[in-house]
Write a protein that holds these residues in place. Sequence first.
Motif, PDB file in Angstrom:
ATOM      1  N   ASN B  76       0.824  -1.242   0.247  1.00 31.10           N
ATOM      2  CA  ASN B  76       0.344  -0.277   0.575  1.00 31.10           C
ATOM      3  C   ASN B  76       0.494   1.170   0.138  1.00 31.10           C
ATOM      4  N   THR B  77       1.904   1.002   0.771  1.00 29.97           N
ATOM      5  CA  THR B  77       3.043   2.432   0.143  1.00 29.97           C
ATOM      6  C   THR B  77       3.446   2.317  -1.031  1.00 29.97           C
ATOM      7  N   ILE B  78       3.876   1.631  -1.951  1.00 27.08           N
ATOM      8  CA  ILE B  78       3.695   1.470  -3.187  1.00 27.08           C
ATOM      9  C   ILE B  78       2.751   2.159  -4.509  1.00 27.08           C
ATOM     10  N   PHE B  79       1.790   1.518  -3.495  1.00 34.82           N
ATOM     11  CA  PHE B  79       0.675   1.200  -5.462  1.00 34.82           C
ATOM     12  C   PHE B  79      -0.724   2.817  -4.628  1.00 34.82           C
ATOM     13  N   GLY B  80      -0.105   3.342  -2.862  1.00 39.07           N
ATOM     14  CA  GLY B  80      -0.713   4.216  -2.481  1.00 39.07           C
ATOM     15  C   GLY B  80      -0.478   5.887  -2.874  1.00 39.07           C
ATOM     16  N   THR B  81       1.170   5.797  -3.143  1.00 38.71           N
ATOM     17  CA  THR B  81       1.619   6.672  -3.188  1.00 38.71           C
ATOM     18  C   THR B  81       1.328   6.951  -4.849  1.00 38.71           C
ATOM     19  N   LEU B  82       1.698   6.004  -5.405  1.00 35.83           N
ATOM     20  CA  LEU B  82       1.164   5.990  -7.170  1.00 35.83           C
ATOM     21  C   LEU B  82      -0.561   6.341  -7.319  1.00 35.83           C
ATOM     22  N   LEU B  83      -0.841   5.912  -6.773  1.00 33.77           N
ATOM     23  CA  LEU B  83      -2.795   5.781  -6.764  1.00 33.77           C
ATOM     24  C   LEU B  83      -3.006   8.022  -6.256  1.00 33.77           C
ATOM     25  N   ALA B  84      -1.859   7.898  -5.220  1.00 33.09           N
ATOM     26  CA  ALA B  84      -2.548   9.230  -4.856  1.00 33.09           C
ATOM     27  C   ALA B  84      -2.006  10.318  -5.707  1.00 33.09           C
ATOM     28  N   LEU B  85      -0.309  10.352  -6.538  1.00 31.05           N
ATOM     29  CA  LEU B  85       0.033  10.921  -7.264  1.00 31.05           C
ATOM     30  C   LEU B  85      -0.707  11.069  -8.899  1.00 31.05           C
TER      31      LEU B  85
END
Lengths: 366, 274
Positions: B76-85
């Motif tokens: 969720n750190t990797i994909f959460g950051t990506l999604l937020a961006l």
Amino acid sequence: MGVVLENISKEFTSADTIQAVKAVSFKVDEGSLVALLGPSGSGKSTILRMIAGLEAPDSGEIYLNGENVTRLPTQKRGVGFVFQNYALFKQMSVFENVAFGLELHKMAPSKIKKRVHELLDRLGLQGLADRFPHQLSGGQMQRVALARALAHEPKVLLLDEPFGAIDAKIRAELREWLRRLHDEMHITSIFVTHDQEEALEICDKILVINEGHVEQAGTPEEIYNHPATEFVAHFIGSMNILSGMVQKDKVPMGPYTFNLNGMNGFQNGDEIRVFFRPQDIYVSRDPKTYALEGTILRTSFLGINMKLDIMAENGSRFSAVIPQYIYHRERLHEGHRVSFQIEELSYVNLREGRQIQRLTVADYEI
Amino acid sequence: MALVNPRHGQRPLIKYSLISTVVLYLAWLLGLPLLTLLQSIFELGTAKLTEQLLNYDVFHAFGLTLLLCFLAVLFNTIFGTLLALVMVRQNFRGKSLVNGLLDLPFALSAVVVGYMFILLFGRGGWLEGINAFTGIRWVFSIPGMILVTLFVTFPFMVRELIPLLKEVGTEQEEAARTLGASPWVVFWRITLPNIRWGMLYGMSLTFARALGEFGAVLVVGAGIAGATETATIFVFRAMEERLYAGAYGASLILIAIAFILLFAMEMLKKRRKV
């Protein structure tokens, strides 16, 4: 050399309305300081951002020092950019901020140190190298931003409303200071502003931008004294603007009314707009001094000058600005009848277009 | 905070009654249960505690819980950051729909989430074929539990980062680009440092949620002791089997982990303000 834009067009959204930059072309000479001056939403910032590569034009070409950079990404263009809200790197010290560009250009650490301190000294930021952005004042932050933008010796320095977020007094200091810096470093600089005073004071050349096109390009004197279009006349400085309609072979020019015979290019029904600056009006208490007569409706104190609201005999109203000493010498007061003359007058015949025509006092002596 | 600030000229009576209301509410809600728990453990004694806690099943349960927490934080750190961006920087059709879907895990009951995954991967489900294709069982197994944990913990990182990215804006990144930074350098040296405290906060929330998850992992994993039993499921089973010392002890460990985590999070929040 310098910066050249050829037919740059782009549609963009500003304040939720669709705006456009329309086939803008201009040239900024190498080593000069040029302002893009215009109201908000006129497209001036968008033009600047396109030069930096932060926005892509829909069509047209951009050249920096002769090289076509239209399709080059920002990081390869070699520009320096100063943002209105400083955009300093919050997590980095003043030193690290200024050194950032130099590190990316693989400069040796000892050289970086020398260059950064040299720049900080030049910008009056000695002793602040270890501070963080939140410990600086607005004026200091903007100087750090300038140092950072200049560090990697950009081909062109672009400033987007650089002093817009700073209070008036510091702003006046900073702009003088930008001019001095520019004279020392001779770097081609373009800066965007909506503040005409700022543009008039420090720039070699001004491009007045309105609704996505260049209304007029010229030196501050040219722009101020000879506005080319109604927009520029209205936008720069204070201006009396009066409208009238050509009727019964008479041409109304504000307080003047000319007979149509002998005046070319007018027809009955033409809409005329007349422009003259408040300081181009001469006023006297003696009814014989000048040709026209009117009444002072109101006076207001402006410091070294006095503003008079005058109504001419034909009913047109306008403002005159006269030096304080003349005001006292002539003993002018509200309600007084005065004679006056307008030294320089220009007009637009709206049927013919938007370009302004000039009349000098010789043209309209009665 | 402003409500109880004495400098605002508030009357002391109002101030202290506000404070005592809050304190009493928290004491009743959090303090009392915790005290009862501690007292019960004390009464049962350490002998029973060690007997019921120190065995393979319990270790396995805690190990599995920590694994789920770790993977939830990682993914969720990797994909959460990506999604937020993407959500902050890009405009695309259906963005508001995606924005709404992001909160779905908040709204859905964990048990329902578990059943959805069983329907999806189970017999006759749309993704039943994946089981054979990957050679892994995706229901009643650890991989399925990882998936549901990712699902229920998904919103925390994204929801933490979206407002933060909006606040930071893009000017610093643009400035870095004009100075010669490639997009990769911009991300590592400008974007990431600007959101790192928010990321850590999002990570601890994700971890805390994964730590406490019960319903979804129970439904998908079936709670088989020594295999798909997590720490919370162990507590539940221990209660059922009247292994009170084990249940209370495990609860206390979970509470301690959560407490340390949340306390660290508070510290981080303070750091962020600098």
